[in-house]
Design a protein around this motif. Structure first.
Motif, PDB file in Angstrom:
ATOM      1  N   ALA A  47       0.818  -1.208   0.000  1.00  0.00           N
ATOM      2  CA  ALA A  47       0.000   0.000   0.000  1.00  0.00           C
ATOM      3  C   ALA A  47       0.853   1.259   0.000  1.00  0.00           C
ATOM      4  O   ALA A  47       0.391   2.332  -0.403  1.00  0.00           O
ATOM      5  CB  ALA A  47      -0.934   0.014   1.204  1.00  0.00           C
ATOM      6  N   LEU A  48       2.102   1.158   0.426  1.00  0.00           N
ATOM      7  CA  LEU A  48       2.955   2.332   0.601  1.00  0.00           C
ATOM      8  C   LEU A  48       3.573   2.739  -0.729  1.00  0.00           C
ATOM      9  O   LEU A  48       4.753   2.525  -0.993  1.00  0.00           O
ATOM     10  CB  LEU A  48       4.038   2.056   1.641  1.00  0.00           C
ATOM     11  N   ALA A  49       2.780   3.355  -1.577  1.00  0.00           N
ATOM     12  CA  ALA A  49       3.250   3.734  -2.906  1.00  0.00           C
ATOM     13  C   ALA A  49       4.439   4.682  -2.847  1.00  0.00           C
ATOM     14  O   ALA A  49       5.300   4.669  -3.728  1.00  0.00           O
ATOM     15  CB  ALA A  49       2.108   4.375  -3.695  1.00  0.00           C
ATOM     16  N   GLY A  50       4.490   5.520  -1.825  1.00  0.00           N
ATOM     17  CA  GLY A  50       5.574   6.490  -1.690  1.00  0.00           C
ATOM     18  C   GLY A  50       6.471   6.237  -0.503  1.00  0.00           C
ATOM     19  O   GLY A  50       7.118   7.172  -0.009  1.00  0.00           O
ATOM     20  N   GLY A  51       6.529   4.990  -0.028  1.00  0.00           N
ATOM     21  CA  GLY A  51       7.333   4.718   1.156  1.00  0.00           C
ATOM     22  C   GLY A  51       6.814   5.502   2.343  1.00  0.00           C
ATOM     23  O   GLY A  51       5.600   5.620   2.556  1.00  0.00           O
ATOM     24  N   ASP A  52       7.725   6.074   3.136  1.00  0.00           N
ATOM     25  CA  ASP A  52       7.316   6.850   4.304  1.00  0.00           C
ATOM     26  C   ASP A  52       6.571   8.129   3.933  1.00  0.00           C
ATOM     27  O   ASP A  52       5.925   8.745   4.783  1.00  0.00           O
ATOM     28  CB  ASP A  52       8.539   7.238   5.136  1.00  0.00           C
ATOM     29  N   THR A  53       6.674   8.550   2.684  1.00  0.00           N
ATOM     30  CA  THR A  53       6.004   9.782   2.260  1.00  0.00           C
ATOM     31  C   THR A  53       4.537   9.555   1.904  1.00  0.00           C
ATOM     32  O   THR A  53       3.815  10.518   1.621  1.00  0.00           O
ATOM     33  CB  THR A  53       6.697  10.404   1.032  1.00  0.00           C
ATOM     34  N   THR A  54       4.083   8.309   1.914  1.00  0.00           N
ATOM     35  CA  THR A  54       2.741   7.965   1.458  1.00  0.00           C
ATOM     36  C   THR A  54       1.662   8.726   2.215  1.00  0.00           C
ATOM     37  O   THR A  54       1.741   8.929   3.425  1.00  0.00           O
ATOM     38  CB  THR A  54       2.506   6.455   1.602  1.00  0.00           C
ATOM     39  N   VAL A  55       0.631   9.128   1.494  1.00  0.00           N
ATOM     40  CA  VAL A  55      -0.502   9.856   2.048  1.00  0.00           C
ATOM     41  C   VAL A  55      -1.701   8.923   2.112  1.00  0.00           C
ATOM     42  O   VAL A  55      -2.028   8.260   1.124  1.00  0.00           O
ATOM     43  CB  VAL A  55      -0.836  11.070   1.163  1.00  0.00           C
ATOM     44  N   PHE A  56      -2.363   8.864   3.250  1.00  0.00           N
ATOM     45  CA  PHE A  56      -3.523   7.991   3.423  1.00  0.00           C
ATOM     46  C   PHE A  56      -4.798   8.825   3.281  1.00  0.00           C
ATOM     47  O   PHE A  56      -5.410   9.247   4.249  1.00  0.00           O
ATOM     48  CB  PHE A  56      -3.453   7.271   4.767  1.00  0.00           C
ATOM     49  N   ILE A 108       9.740   3.280  -3.364  1.00  0.00           N
ATOM     50  CA  ILE A 108       8.510   3.796  -3.966  1.00  0.00           C
ATOM     51  C   ILE A 108       8.022   2.855  -5.063  1.00  0.00           C
ATOM     52  O   ILE A 108       8.792   2.067  -5.619  1.00  0.00           O
ATOM     53  CB  ILE A 108       8.720   5.215  -4.529  1.00  0.00           C
ATOM     54  N   ARG A 109       6.737   2.957  -5.367  1.00  0.00           N
ATOM     55  CA  ARG A 109       6.128   2.069  -6.358  1.00  0.00           C
ATOM     56  C   ARG A 109       5.348   2.902  -7.380  1.00  0.00           C
ATOM     57  O   ARG A 109       4.123   2.964  -7.357  1.00  0.00           O
ATOM     58  CB  ARG A 109       5.215   1.064  -5.652  1.00  0.00           C
ATOM     59  N   PRO A 110       6.072   3.528  -8.320  1.00  0.00           N
ATOM     60  CA  PRO A 110       5.402   4.408  -9.279  1.00  0.00           C
ATOM     61  C   PRO A 110       4.895   3.696 -10.528  1.00  0.00           C
ATOM     62  O   PRO A 110       4.134   4.271 -11.297  1.00  0.00           O
ATOM     63  CB  PRO A 110       6.501   5.403  -9.654  1.00  0.00           C
ATOM     64  N   TYR A 111       5.345   2.480 -10.782  1.00  0.00           N
ATOM     65  CA  TYR A 111       4.967   1.725 -11.982  1.00  0.00           C
ATOM     66  C   TYR A 111       5.328   2.508 -13.251  1.00  0.00           C
ATOM     67  O   TYR A 111       4.499   2.776 -14.112  1.00  0.00           O
ATOM     68  CB  TYR A 111       3.478   1.356 -11.952  1.00  0.00           C
ATOM     69  N   THR A 112       6.603   2.834 -13.353  1.00  0.00           N
ATOM     70  CA  THR A 112       7.152   3.472 -14.543  1.00  0.00           C
ATOM     71  C   THR A 112       8.637   3.182 -14.596  1.00  0.00           C
ATOM     72  O   THR A 112       9.245   2.897 -13.556  1.00  0.00           O
ATOM     73  CB  THR A 112       6.945   4.992 -14.533  1.00  0.00           C
ATOM     74  N   ASP A 113       9.224   3.249 -15.781  1.00  0.00           N
ATOM     75  CA  ASP A 113      10.684   3.195 -15.878  1.00  0.00           C
ATOM     76  C   ASP A 113      11.253   4.542 -16.314  1.00  0.00           C
ATOM     77  O   ASP A 113      12.468   4.691 -16.431  1.00  0.00           O
ATOM     78  CB  ASP A 113      11.138   2.089 -16.837  1.00  0.00           C
ATOM     79  N   LEU A 114      10.382   5.533 -16.583  1.00  0.00           N
ATOM     80  CA  LEU A 114      10.771   6.877 -17.013  1.00  0.00           C
ATOM     81  C   LEU A 114      11.568   6.871 -18.313  1.00  0.00           C
ATOM     82  O   LEU A 114      12.252   7.843 -18.644  1.00  0.00           O
ATOM     83  CB  LEU A 114      11.550   7.617 -15.916  1.00  0.00           C
ATOM     84  N   LEU A 115      11.467   5.786 -19.067  1.00  0.00           N
ATOM     85  CA  LEU A 115      12.173   5.653 -20.340  1.00  0.00           C
ATOM     86  C   LEU A 115      11.223   5.866 -21.509  1.00  0.00           C
ATOM     87  O   LEU A 115       9.994   5.793 -21.365  1.00  0.00           O
ATOM     88  CB  LEU A 115      12.812   4.271 -20.447  1.00  0.00           C
ATOM     89  N   LEU A 116      11.813   6.110 -22.662  1.00  0.00           N
ATOM     90  CA  LEU A 116      11.050   6.218 -23.903  1.00  0.00           C
ATOM     91  C   LEU A 116      10.821   4.836 -24.494  1.00  0.00           C
ATOM     92  O   LEU A 116      11.726   3.993 -24.500  1.00  0.00           O
ATOM     93  CB  LEU A 116      11.818   7.061 -24.921  1.00  0.00           C
ATOM     94  N   HIS A 117       9.610   4.624 -25.014  1.00  0.00           N
ATOM     95  CA  HIS A 117       9.289   3.380 -25.711  1.00  0.00           C
ATOM     96  C   HIS A 117       8.545   3.700 -26.993  1.00  0.00           C
ATOM     97  O   HIS A 117       7.683   4.595 -27.024  1.00  0.00           O
ATOM     98  CB  HIS A 117       8.436   2.468 -24.828  1.00  0.00           C
ATOM     99  N   ASP A 118       8.870   2.986 -28.035  1.00  0.00           N
ATOM    100  CA  ASP A 118       8.168   3.143 -29.309  1.00  0.00           C
ATOM    101  C   ASP A 118       6.820   2.453 -29.193  1.00  0.00           C
ATOM    102  O   ASP A 118       6.743   1.228 -29.060  1.00  0.00           O
ATOM    103  CB  ASP A 118       9.000   2.519 -30.433  1.00  0.00           C
ATOM    104  N   MET A 119       5.771   3.246 -29.257  1.00  0.00           N
ATOM    105  CA  MET A 119       4.422   2.722 -29.081  1.00  0.00           C
ATOM    106  C   MET A 119       3.717   2.466 -30.405  1.00  0.00           C
ATOM    107  O   MET A 119       2.519   2.205 -30.434  1.00  0.00           O
ATOM    108  CB  MET A 119       3.600   3.668 -28.220  1.00  0.00           C
ATOM    109  N   GLY A 120       4.472   2.526 -31.497  1.00  0.00           N
ATOM    110  CA  GLY A 120       3.920   2.160 -32.785  1.00  0.00           C
ATOM    111  C   GLY A 120       3.052   3.244 -33.404  1.00  0.00           C
ATOM    112  O   GLY A 120       2.828   4.313 -32.817  1.00  0.00           O
ATOM    113  N   PRO A 121       2.554   2.992 -34.606  1.00  0.00           N
ATOM    114  CA  PRO A 121       1.776   4.010 -35.326  1.00  0.00           C
ATOM    115  C   PRO A 121       0.440   4.345 -34.671  1.00  0.00           C
ATOM    116  O   PRO A 121      -0.111   5.418 -34.902  1.00  0.00           O
ATOM    117  CB  PRO A 121       1.568   3.371 -36.709  1.00  0.00           C
TER     118      PRO A 121
END
Length: 462
Positions: free
Chosen positions: A38-47, A368-381
């Motif tokens: 549940a702690l998406a932001g570690g100790d910074t998480t807001v409930f 933290i659990r942001p569910y991103t890699d902050l990278l670029l990906h080719d998402m196709g046409p």
């Protein structure tokens, strides 16, 4: 001893912030165990799962920072046209940050703006000496749909949709919307025939300090530009120029990761969206073809002090991430397993650990659990805008964080996803994935109805 969480250190509403005293703040024990999902932001998480969930201070924020954050919030919500007629640019998309980031989320809800999330349109023309292109010669880098008194707006964007029908493997039909864009009511003549357009919706602004605290090395370690592991995923960083020192740095912010720091993102938004100059962007957003705009912009430069940019940036660094909900529910657990199984997690990386942040230690060493890699990906046409940005191609996009996704409707009263808001649901967002996301899309389509619902239930828990 278990850590203590300040759950209501600062209540930040659309109408402005309200500082709560220590006596009024709610104190509670942190959930047991650092592994708590549940702690998406570690100790910074807001409930907080209310309509204010995107505007809370870091859960572990020191009380000594509350007033600085409050000052930044006031600047974020300040209507520059109302408070100081000398300052707003002659051409703008908005007169305050909150106009595009309603309650620190994305576009304002449908009762305010109609059925669609507000769009802005980025502009450029190809250039042999600039891989990312050059500003459109008449209209610059962004179409501004508002003009000050006596200054004509640049134009408006009109959107129409064509239906795209498909079928899941189990025979269930679905319908997507393919947008078509037209720039109308041009105030300064024709656009260059070579103009490249990129419609964008605004992104939520919570958790940005945590994203900035992820070490460059942790992001670069996930890059696989040549797809050496053969998984079909070849994420790569965008390398962009810092306006502060002219050096090339890792891009983190924006739909194409075209900004290296949060401070530069803030200064850029002030410049391009509101026409407000600063030491970062001292030039007016007027072009040489816009005489009335140039006259109006000549009154004061830079319009913003360094303190204004710094305090606005600080506010964004200090906004916490809402906790996940229902993380132990069987459907959520099953949905997360399916999220990994079909391949979504290849780009939407679950976890990072932040580095040391000297000036805001609350952000340091957080899992933290942001569910991103902050990278670029080719998402196709399917999702390509055809417009490069920095080193990002016309079909590449930064993986957007998914934290807080399940609260979009609660906070913003609308669900519009992907870079141009075409997706009206989690399912539609997945079904638009192409290129490197095609395998995950096909995996999702192959699930039965119960499994698809479980995966979406997991997304709603974020």
């Amino acid at each position: 001893m278990k850590a203590l969480w300040w759950l209501s250190a600062l209540l930040l509403t659309a109408g402005g912030p309200r500082q709560e005293s220590m006596a009024q703040a709610t104190v509670t024990e942190a959930p047991a165990g650092v592994e708590d999902p549940a702690l998406a932001g570690g100790d910074t998480t807001v409930f907080d799962a209310s309509h204010n969930a995107f505007g809370r201070a870091l859960g572990n924020l020191a009380p000594s920072r509350w007033y600085s954050m409050r000052e930044g919030k006031l600047l974020f919500m300040r209507d520059w046209a109302e408070h100081d007629a000398r300052l707003p640019g002659a051409l703008t998309n908005a007169t305050h940050c909150g106009a595009c980031h309603f309650k620190d989320g994305r576009g304002r809800p449908p009762p305010d703006v109609g059925a669609e999330a507000p769009l802005l349109v980025r502009l450029s023309v190809p250039s042999p000496d600039a891989p990312g292109g050059r500003p459109e010669p008449v209209y610059g880098v962004q179409l501004n749909d508002r003009g000050a008194a006596g200054v004509a707006p640049e134009g408006t964007v009109q959107v129409t949709y064509a239906e795209v029908k498909g079928t899941y493997a189990d025979g269930t039909p679905y319908t997507l919307r393919k947008p078509r864009y037209r720039i109308a009511n041009l105030g300064y003549g024709r656009l260059s025939p070579k103009t490249m357009l990129s419609p964008r919706i605004s992104s939520p602004v919570f958790g940005l300090g945590l994203l900035e605290a992820i070490p460059d090395a942790a992001i670069e370690a996930l890059a696989d530009a040549e797809d050496r592991d053969g998984d079909g995923i070849s994420g790569r960083p965008n390398r962009v120029i810092s306006v502060r020192d002219g050096k090339t740095r890792l891009g983190r912010y924006g739909w194409k990761a075209n900004q290296p720091t949060l401070e530069q993102q803030v200064a850029s938004a002030y410049s391009e969206d509101m026409g407000l100059t600063s030491s970062h962007y001292p030039e007016s957003n007027c072009t040489p073809k816009q005489a009335q705009c140039l006259t109006g912009a000549a009154a004061q430069a830079p319009a913003l002090s360094g303190h204004t940019v710094e305090r606005t940036t600080l506010y964004l660094r200090l906004i916490g991430v809402p906790a996940r909900r229902d993380v132990t529910e069987p459907a959520v657990v099953k949905g997360e397993a399916l999220f990994q199984q079909v391949g979504c997690s290849a780009c939407h990386q679950r976890e990072f650990t932040t580095g040391e942040v000297q000036d805001i230690p609350e952000l340091s060493n957080q899992r933290i659990r942001p569910y991103t890699d902050l990278l670029l990906h080719d998402m196709g046409p399917e999702l390509a805008d055809g417009r490069p940005d920095g080193e990002a191609s016309g079909s590449e996009w930064r993986t957007p964080p998914l934290w807080g996704l399940g609260l979009l409707e609660t906070v913003n009263r609308q669900v519009r996803m992907l870079h141009d808001g075409r997706a009206r649901s989690f399912e539609e967002a997945i079904l638009w994935h192409g290129g490197e996301g095609a395998r995950a899309r096909e995996g999702f389509k192959a699930l039965d109805a119960t499994e698809r619902e479980a995966l979406v239930t997991f997304l709603r828990s974020l």
